[in-house]
Design an enzyme around this catalytic site. Structure first.
Site, short mmCIF file in Angstrom:
data_model
loop_
_atom_site.label_atom_id
_atom_site.label_comp_id
_atom_site.label_asym_id
_atom_site.label_seq_id
_atom_site.Cartn_x
_atom_site.Cartn_y
_atom_site.Cartn_z
N ASP A 97 -7.00 17.25 -15.56
CA ASP A 97 -7.30 16.02 -15.84
C ASP A 97 -7.17 15.90 -17.41
O ASP A 97 -7.64 16.54 -18.18
CB ASP A 97 -8.77 15.67 -15.53
CG ASP A 97 -9.16 14.22 -15.99
OD1 ASP A 97 -8.41 13.71 -16.69
OD2 ASP A 97 -10.11 13.75 -15.14
N LYS B 16 -8.01 4.42 -19.44
CA LYS B 16 -7.94 4.87 -20.70
C LYS B 16 -6.78 4.63 -21.70
O LYS B 16 -6.45 3.76 -21.54
CB LYS B 16 -8.40 6.21 -20.88
CG LYS B 16 -9.69 6.52 -19.70
CD LYS B 16 -11.00 5.90 -19.62
CE LYS B 16 -11.85 5.91 -18.65
NZ LYS B 16 -12.02 7.21 -17.96
N TYR C 149 -15.80 15.71 -15.66
CA TYR C 149 -16.24 14.07 -15.56
C TYR C 149 -17.11 13.79 -14.65
O TYR C 149 -17.11 14.54 -13.39
CB TYR C 149 -14.99 13.38 -15.17
CG TYR C 149 -15.14 11.94 -15.35
CD1 TYR C 149 -15.23 11.35 -16.49
CD2 TYR C 149 -14.73 11.07 -14.11
CE1 TYR C 149 -15.48 9.77 -16.52
CE2 TYR C 149 -15.07 9.67 -14.16
CZ TYR C 149 -15.60 9.02 -15.29
OH TYR C 149 -15.56 7.82 -15.39
N ARG D 153 0.68 -1.43 -0.05
CA ARG D 153 0.14 -0.05 0.05
C ARG D 153 0.85 1.27 0.18
O ARG D 153 0.54 2.35 -0.48
CB ARG D 153 -1.12 0.15 1.18
CG ARG D 153 -1.92 1.19 1.42
CD ARG D 153 -3.06 0.94 2.14
NE ARG D 153 -2.90 0.39 3.06
CZ ARG D 153 -2.31 0.74 4.45
NH1 ARG D 153 -2.18 1.93 4.37
NH2 ARG D 153 -2.25 -0.09 5.54
C1 PLP Z 1 -12.53 7.51 -16.69
C2 PLP Z 1 -12.21 9.06 -16.27
C3 PLP Z 1 -11.93 9.26 -14.88
C4 PLP Z 1 -12.11 8.41 -13.94
O1 PLP Z 1 -10.99 7.36 -13.89
P1 PLP Z 1 -11.39 5.88 -13.40
O2 PLP Z 1 -10.23 5.19 -13.95
O3 PLP Z 1 -12.55 5.24 -14.11
O4 PLP Z 1 -11.77 5.63 -12.06
C5 PLP Z 1 -11.47 10.68 -14.62
N1 PLP Z 1 -11.58 11.62 -15.54
C6 PLP Z 1 -11.75 11.45 -16.62
C7 PLP Z 1 -11.68 12.27 -17.79
C8 PLP Z 1 -12.14 10.00 -17.17
O5 PLP Z 1 -12.36 9.73 -18.66
#
Ligand code: PLP
Length: 384
Positions: A176, A201, A106, A53
């Protein structure tokens, strides 16, 4: 030697081992040679070889790779993008803190800010990222801890001016950058403090790893680490291994997907039953020049607004042979989703209108299939 990001994708995150493939360390715990050694491991910052962790060698290798790609001193990996976001917010904010965030952020981030954050006394002001100066104008000196942007944004691909964001002093600025990926843009180069990705992603890129990462200055990330070991949204070494493999092909995948996405966006624009098409590198995008100036490629997402609503969208997607009806993006397969009833299903009608998520809007994540095949599939489905 200064490197092109495409080269960095190949060279980044190599450990001292002579192995060309990363090592998998599934161990959750390491043995100490004495009680003094155990204390040393337990109390050192981002202690390696203690307890997973706190740190894990495979996860550290991913963190190193992302740091190099983003031009950052340091990076931290988490069990998901939301794990990264929640750890970051809860590490840096407290009761009475103020956050400035863009209104079309998001869905889960929005829910997190409006739900738990509000409950813990963290207040958020939402701004329109396309309005110049909107983030800076909402900052309350001494109270605003975080300025949170997402560019390009989901699903209409609004662009936030990174240089403008990077110039904000006082609060920590966070971008982000999931939709752009690290080969698409580098927010830290514009003075932004922290870049965040859902590595689930494009970075992972194969729909087989749930991960989040943040990158920035070492001292700041160490502070966040001190909290995140308690938060416990730790990355799995198995997923980190998959993401390290994904990073090796990140540049070729994103270049191909972005190129195909633009080809498909143009083809969609030419179709009579299409009302509007959104892609950052499309000449008709209202922030096209800004996107070209701060991004290396426009990304794999294309949003399309059809004439009609849910029924027309549903009929259209059923006729697609290549695109899968699924959420997420950045993988090898082309996906399509209807944001109003999936990714944004939790929002009220007013909230959907405010961020332009209409009943006729569909979001494509363009995969690695041949672009001409995809154009034929999509235009055939539209014409039928
Ligand atoms: C998918 C996504 C998230 C969240 O990510 P997870 O891995 O699903 O927790 C945050 N910001 C954006 C722009 C995303 O596409």
């Amino acid at each position: 030697m200064p490197k092109n990001p495409d080269t960095t994708a190949i060279t980044a995150g190599r450990g001292p081992s002579a192995s060309l493939a990363p090592g998998l360390w599934p161990s959750t715990v390491w043995e100490s040679s004495s009680l003094t050694d155990a204390t040393q491991r337990a109390t050192s910052l981002r202690s390696g070889e203690f307890y997973s962790r706190f740190s894990n060698p495979t996860v550290s290798q991913l963190e190193q790779a992302v740091a190099e790609l983003e031009g950052a001193e340091s990076a931290l990996a988490f069990g998901s993008g939301m794990g990264a976001l929640a750890s970051l917010v809860l590490a840096l904010c407290g009761q009475g803190s103020h956050i400035v965030a863009q209104n079309n952020i998001y869905g889960a981030t929005l829910s997190f800010l409006q739900g738990p954050c509000a409950r813990f006394g963290i207040e958020t002001t939402f701004v329109d990222p396309a309005v110049p100066g909107s983030f800076a104008a909402a900052v309350i000196p001494g109270r605003t801890m975080l300025v949170l942007a997402e560019t390009p944004s989901n699903p209409r691909l609004t662009i936030t001016n990174l240089a403008e964001l990077g110039a904000i002093k006082g609060p920590f600025t966070v971008v982000d950058s999931t939709m752009a990926t690290p080969t698409g843009q580098r927010p830290l180069d514009f003075g932004v403090d922290i870049v965040l990705h859902s590595a689930t992603k494009g970075i992972g890129g194969h729909n087989d790893a749930l991960l989040g990462v943040i990158a920035g200055e070492r001292d700041l990330l160490n502070d966040i680490w001190s909290y995140s070991v308690m938060h416990g949204a730790s990355a799995s070494p198995y997923d980190a291994l998959n993401a390290l493999r994904g990073i090796r092909t990140l540049a070729v995948r994103t270049e191909r997907q972005s190129k195909s996405a633009l080809t498909i966006a143009h083809a969609l624009q030419a179709h009579s039953s299409v009302k509007d098409v959104f892609h950052p590198f499309l000449e008709s995008h209202p922030q096209h020049d800004l996107a070209r100036a701060q991004m290396r490629h426009g990304g794999s997402i294309v949003a399309v607004e059809l004439d009609g609503g849910f029924a027309e969208c549903n009929a259209f997607v059923q006729k697609l042979e290549l695109a899968h009806i699924a959420t997420s993006f950045g993988g090898p397969e082309t996906l399509v989703c209807h944001p109003a009833t999936s990714t944004h299903a939790g929002l009220s009608k007013e909230a959907l209108d405010a961020v332009g998520v209409t009943a006729g809007l569909l979001r494509f994540s363009i995969g690695l299939e041949d672009a001409d095949d995809l154009v034929i599939d999509i235009t055939n489905a539209l014409s039928r």
